[in-house]
Design an enzyme around this catalytic site. Structure first.
Site, PDB file in Angstrom:
ATOM      1  N   PHE A 159     -74.518  -6.847  15.631  1.00 28.85           N
ATOM      2  CA  PHE A 159     -75.977  -6.808  15.497  1.00 28.85           C
ATOM      3  C   PHE A 159     -76.330  -6.878  14.020  1.00 28.85           C
ATOM      4  O   PHE A 159     -75.613  -6.332  13.170  1.00 28.85           O
ATOM      5  CB  PHE A 159     -76.551  -5.526  16.108  1.00 28.85           C
ATOM      6  CG  PHE A 159     -76.797  -5.631  17.588  1.00 28.85           C
ATOM      7  CD1 PHE A 159     -78.085  -5.643  18.092  1.00 28.85           C
ATOM      8  CD2 PHE A 159     -75.733  -5.743  18.471  1.00 28.85           C
ATOM      9  CE1 PHE A 159     -78.308  -5.760  19.456  1.00 28.85           C
ATOM     10  CE2 PHE A 159     -75.943  -5.864  19.832  1.00 28.85           C
ATOM     11  CZ  PHE A 159     -77.239  -5.875  20.325  1.00 28.85           C
ATOM     12  N   ASP A 178     -73.654   2.164   5.021  1.00 28.63           N
ATOM     13  CA  ASP A 178     -72.755   1.331   4.218  1.00 28.63           C
ATOM     14  C   ASP A 178     -71.939   2.160   3.230  1.00 28.63           C
ATOM     15  O   ASP A 178     -70.823   1.776   2.863  1.00 28.63           O
ATOM     16  CB  ASP A 178     -73.558   0.279   3.444  1.00 28.63           C
ATOM     17  CG  ASP A 178     -74.199  -0.745   4.381  1.00 28.63           C
ATOM     18  OD1 ASP A 178     -73.565  -1.087   5.402  1.00 28.63           O
ATOM     19  OD2 ASP A 178     -75.329  -1.183   4.106  1.00 28.63           O
ATOM     20  N   ASN A 192     -80.325   6.784   8.283  1.00 28.71           N
ATOM     21  CA  ASN A 192     -81.321   5.719   8.386  1.00 28.71           C
ATOM     22  C   ASN A 192     -82.217   5.979   9.589  1.00 28.71           C
ATOM     23  O   ASN A 192     -82.092   7.002  10.263  1.00 28.71           O
ATOM     24  CB  ASN A 192     -80.638   4.350   8.474  1.00 28.71           C
ATOM     25  CG  ASN A 192     -79.652   4.285   9.624  1.00 28.71           C
ATOM     26  OD1 ASN A 192     -80.014   4.390  10.789  1.00 28.71           O
ATOM     27  ND2 ASN A 192     -78.375   4.102   9.291  1.00 28.71           N
TER      28      ASN A 192
END
Length: 416
Positions: A337, A293, A223
Site C-alpha cells: 500500500f 520509517d 502517525n
C-alpha cells in the site's frame, strides 16, 4: 467481535409465536433480530394472541403479522406457500407443547403447522412450558421425532416459572436466541466461502494500523493511521474463504469475525511477527500498516524531563517490512500500500518495482474525504508486469466496498 453485516442483511427470518407467557420475550427477540439486520416476519397462533397482540409485532417488525391459514386476501396468492418460500429460517419461539406435537405428527390445521410442512428452510424450535409438561414422556417422544426429522431444538433454561414451579421449561433469553441465529448464518456463509470463495484455501497475513516507536516510557512517535482499511480487508479476505491472521498495531477496533489477531506496537515487533507468520505458511501477504520509517536510536529508561527549549532525539531507520518479506525464500503473493500526498501514482509504481511486489494499492491521503480516519477510500491499483493486468481505479466508496474490490483484484492476479 464484529461481523460482516452483508452476510445477514438479505436473510429472512420467519418468527412463529405460539401460546405461552414467554410470548412477551418474542417481542424483544424481533427487535434483536432487526438490530442484527435480519428481515423479520411474524406468524402468530390463536393461543399467542391471548398473551400479546399482533399490533405489537407489526410495529416492531415493520411487516404485517400473519395469523390465519384461510385468509381470503392472502390465499388469493397462496399466502402460506409464499411465506414458506420466503423464509431462510423458521424460528418458533416460544414453541408450545401443542405445537411440538403437531409438528411431530404432521398435522396441518392452522397457518403455522402448514408452514412447517411447506417450507424447505431450516426449522428451529425454542420450547417453553411448565416443567412437568416438558418432562412428560409424550413431549420427550415428540421432541425425539422432531430431532430425527432434522429440527434444531434449542433447549429450555431452568428457573422459576410463571406458574410457581421451578425447573426446565423457560424460553432462553431473546439476546441468546438472536445471537445463535446470527452465528448460524455466519457459519453457513463461512462453509460456502471455504469451498467456493475467491480466496478459498488461501492463508492471508495482513498488517494494519500504525506502529509506535518509543522515545521514553510515556512518549512515542507514530502517525494518524486508524487501521480501518486493514481491518476491512481482513473481513473481506475471511468472507472470501481465506484463513486470515491480522498483525495489528495499536488501534481501537474490534477484531473481525473469524480472524486471528496478533497485537504489536513497534515496527520491529511487526516485522518479527510477520516473519513468524511466514514460517507457519502464507499464500498472500497484505501490508496495509503505516509503519514508522524511523525509530529512536536510544529509548530513555525514564521519562525525559523538560530541561530546555530544545530536545535532540537521534533516529535510525526501521527495516522495510514489505520489502523484507518479498525477499524471503518462502515468498508469498505480495500486496503493498502507498499512502502519498503528491505524485501518488508515480511513487506507487516505483514502489511496486523497487520492492518486488505483485500488486500495490495507492491513495492520496492529502484529501480530507478519504484515507486516514475516514470511513471511505478511493484507490488506484497497479500490478507487476508478470501478471499482465491493467491498472484499476477504485472510485470513492466505503472501506468495506474498497476491500471487496481489492480481494477481487488479488484473486484475478493469482490466476494471471
Amino acid at each position: 467481535m464484529s461481523f460482516d453485516v452483508s452476510v445477514i442483511s438479505s436473510k429472512n427470518i420467519l418468527l412463529a409465536v405460539t401460546g405461552g407467557i414467554a410470548a412477551y420475550k418474542s417481542a424483544i427477540l424481533v427487535r434483536r433480530l432487526k438490530d442484527y439486520g435480519f428481515n423479520v416476519r411474524v406468524v402468530m397462533t390463536h393461543g399467542a394472541q391471548a398473551f400479546i397482540t399482533p399490533l405489537t409485532f407489526q410495529a416492531l417488525s415493520g411487516n404485517v403479522v400473519h395469523t390465519e391459514l384461510l385468509n381470503p386476501e392472502a390465499e388469493a396468492g397462496m399466502g402460506h406457500i409464499e411465506l414458506a418460500r420466503w423464509a431462510d429460517l423458521l424460528l418458533v419461539a416460544p414453541a408450545s407443547c401443542d405445537t411440538l406435537a403437531k409438528f411431530a405428527h404432521g398435522l396441518a390445521d392452522d397457518l403455522l403447522s402448514t408452514l412447517y410442512l411447506a417450507t424447505k428452510a431450516p426449522v428451529w424450535v425454542a420450547p417453553a412450558m411448565n416443567q412437568q409438561m416438558w418432562a412428560a414422556k409424550a413431549t420427550q417422544r415428540n421432541l425425539q421425532m422432531l430431532v430425527e426429522d432434522g429440527v434444531h431444538v434449542i433447549m429450555p433454561a431452568a428457573g422459576s416459572q410463571a406458574c410457581g414451579d421451578v425447573g426446565l421449561g423457560r424460553m432462553p433469553e431473546p439476546e441468546f436466541l438472536a445471537e445463535q441465529v446470527k452465528l448460524y448464518f455466519h457459519q453457513t456463509q463461512r462453509a460456502i466461502a471455504e469451498k467456493f470463495g475467491l480466496l478459498a484455501g488461501k492463508r492471508v497475513v495482513i498488517t494494519a494500523g500504525p506502529t509506535r516507536e518509543a522515545i521514553d516510557p510515556v512518549r512515542y512517535i507514530s502517525n494518524h493511521s486508524t487501521g480501518k482499511m486493514g481491518f476491512a480487508l481482513a473481513s473481506a479476505c475471511y468472507a472470501a474463504g481465506a484463513k486470515v491472521t491480522l498483525i495489528a498495531g495499536p488501534v481501537s477496533l474490534d477484531t473481525p469475525n473469524g480472524v486471528e489477531r496478533v497485537n504489536v506496537h513497534s515496527a520491529l515487533e511487526m516485522l518479527d511477527q510477520s516473519l513468524q507468520q511466514l514460517e507457519y505458511g502464507c499464500d498472500i501477504f497484505i501490508a496495509t500498516a503505516a509503519v514508522a520509517d524511523y525509530r529512536v536510536a536510544q529509548v530513555a529508561e525514564h521519562k525525559i524531563k523538560k530541561s530546555g527549549d530544545e530536545l535532540d532525539v537521534s533516529l535510525i531507520k526501521n527495516p522495510d517490512i514489505v520489502a523484507t518479506i518479498a525477499q524471503q525464500q518462502k515468498r508469498p503473493f505480495m500486496v503493498g500500500f502507498a499512502a502519498e500526498t503528491r505524485n501518488v501514482e508515480e511513487y506507487a509504481a516505483g514502489k511496486l518495482v523497487a520492492k518486488k511486489l505483485d500488486m500495490i494499492a495507492c491513495n492520496d491521503v492529502s484529501r480530507s474525504d478519504i484515507g486516514f480516519a475516514s470511513d471511505e477510500n478511493a484507490m488506484t491499483v497497479f500490478f507487476a508486469q508478470k501478471h499482465a493486468l491493467p491498472k484499476r481505479d477504485l472510485a470513492k466508496a466505503s472501506k468495506q466496498e474498497i476491500a471487496q474490490q481489492l480481494v477481487e483484484a488479488i484473486a484475478d492476479a493469482l490466476v494471471h
